[in-house]
Scaffold this active site. Sequence first.
Site, PDB file in Angstrom:
ATOM      1  N   HIS A 161      64.639  40.943  26.705  1.00 28.49           N
ATOM      2  CA  HIS A 161      65.239  42.412  25.758  1.00 28.49           C
ATOM      3  C   HIS A 161      64.001  42.316  25.231  1.00 28.49           C
ATOM      4  CE1 HIS A 161      65.864  39.988  22.679  1.00 28.49           C
ATOM      5  NE2 HIS A 161      65.743  40.456  21.418  1.00 28.49           N
TER       6      HIS A 161
HETATM    7  N1  UDP Z   1      73.637  37.109  20.523  1.00 36.25           N
HETATM    8  C1  UDP Z   1      75.378  37.427  20.487  1.00 36.25           C
HETATM    9  N2  UDP Z   1      75.899  37.954  21.917  1.00 36.25           N
HETATM   10  C2  UDP Z   1      75.010  38.524  22.599  1.00 36.25           C
HETATM   11  C3  UDP Z   1      73.466  37.651  23.099  1.00 36.25           C
HETATM   12  C4  UDP Z   1      72.925  36.989  22.317  1.00 36.25           C
HETATM   13  O1  UDP Z   1      76.048  37.260  20.094  1.00 36.25           O
HETATM   14  O2  UDP Z   1      74.878  39.070  24.052  1.00 36.25           O
HETATM   15  C5  UDP Z   1      73.305  36.223  19.500  1.00 36.25           C
HETATM   16  C6  UDP Z   1      72.787  34.735  19.588  1.00 36.25           C
HETATM   17  O3  UDP Z   1      73.993  34.237  19.510  1.00 36.25           O
HETATM   18  C7  UDP Z   1      71.678  34.887  18.917  1.00 36.25           C
HETATM   19  C8  UDP Z   1      71.164  36.657  18.401  1.00 36.25           C
HETATM   20  O4  UDP Z   1      72.272  37.325  18.861  1.00 36.25           O
HETATM   21  O5  UDP Z   1      72.687  34.548  17.260  1.00 36.25           O
HETATM   22  C9  UDP Z   1      69.791  36.555  19.012  1.00 36.25           C
HETATM   23  O6  UDP Z   1      69.787  38.018  18.656  1.00 36.25           O
HETATM   24  P1  UDP Z   1      68.595  38.604  20.198  1.00 36.25           P
HETATM   25  O7  UDP Z   1      67.866  37.741  20.836  1.00 36.25           O
HETATM   26  O8  UDP Z   1      69.009  40.503  19.631  1.00 36.25           O
HETATM   27  O9  UDP Z   1      66.995  38.684  18.946  1.00 36.25           O
HETATM   28  P2  UDP Z   1      66.406  37.445  17.944  1.00 36.25           P
HETATM   29  O10 UDP Z   1      66.781  36.416  18.403  1.00 36.25           O
HETATM   30  O11 UDP Z   1      65.378  37.304  19.515  1.00 36.25           O
HETATM   31  O12 UDP Z   1      65.309  37.950  17.177  1.00 36.25           O
END
Ligand code: UDP
Length: 365
Positions: free
Chosen positions: A209
């Site tokens: 994303h």
């Molecule tokens: N996650 C979730 N469902 C999904 C994809 C990700 O619950 O379909 C969770 C994942 O386990 C993690 C978090 O969302 O805890 C990560 O979010 P994201 O990738 O949006 O943000 P980033 O960590 O890159 O800031």
Amino acid sequence: MNITIIAGARPNFIKIAPIIEAIQAKKQLGFDMNYRLVHTGQHYDKNLSDTFFTELNIPFPDINLEVKSGTQAEQTAAIMIGFEKELQQNSCDLAMVVGDVTSTMACAIVAKKAGIDVAHVEAGIRSGDMSMPEEINRIVTDSLTNYFFTTSNYANENLANIGVSKSNIYFVGNVMIDTLLKNLPKLRKPQIWDDFGLKNKTYMVMTLHRPSNVDEEKQLEKIIQQIALLGKNYPIIFPVHPRTKKLLKGLDLNFSNLHFVEPLGYLHFNYLVKNAFAVLTDSGGITEETTVMNVPCITLRDTTERPETCEIGTNVLVGNDTNKIENAFNKLLSGNWKQGQIPELWDGNAAKRIVDCLAEIYSLS
Ligand code: UDP
């Protein structure tokens, strides 16, 4: 003591869950510690917001600013206007922001200008990549923060390097891992497990994303095609983030092993990750979770703000370089992936440490 906790996006909800629980526990012990939860509404999709409140037992927010989508500036402005009104009506002693999303930065600015102290949970991490909106959010937030709660010694060093006094840096561990460890026994099979006939350690999970991967159609198509071909003997489950969904429509991605699904709830998603052969991602939080669950992780980014996940964890950075992606697959498919170790203090007690620090800082009893 009155703390206003701000959360706006999926990774924020996962981080605030244990903090709220630790505040409630402290209050039960008789400490004068209260919180108010502000949801900015940056993520409003049920799959990215409500599901996490239900699954992780997060209390209903006291207010939702309902900012919804917009450009970076539109969202930042809407959050600032909404949060300024909120603070005028409900002032507090401390504004607590978590992570590195637009809400984190926007609310830190508003609180600081209102003369309110700011605590930043997950402070000090840096990718060094100023093309990431999150890096700008981190830098601005940390320039305004009073109390820095950190996940790693890298973060501690980054803060020391920009002149933050050691006495304001609290190395507490990782609240995202608090949530993971607490919920490991509750993880549950999603319906797609049976729909796609998945079996332990014989499928992969992919999430993408970040703007650097998904904002350029041809780039995105090339990466996904390469991965689908290299992993042709493995079902690849791809929960598609709303930002990515818009772009996928026009692309040529018809592979029998590639399964696009809606974003999953936390318990379903991490069940899939825990039992996966490998994960491909550009998320930051997922590189931490795969490290703790000892699942091989290929990160489709050139940099990371979480170097410990590469140095002692299961993560490898490949960017969008076709050679690096191929090399990583060769290692994976030949069974030569490194074993991970768990970073210091990622032990499930970070939120308790944060709340204990605050009780001490504010001399609560
Ligand atoms: N996650 C979730 N469902 C999904 C994809 C990700 O619950 O379909 C969770 C994942 O386990 C993690 C978090 O969302 O805890 C990560 O979010 P994201 O990738 O949006 O943000 P980033 O960590 O890159 O800031």
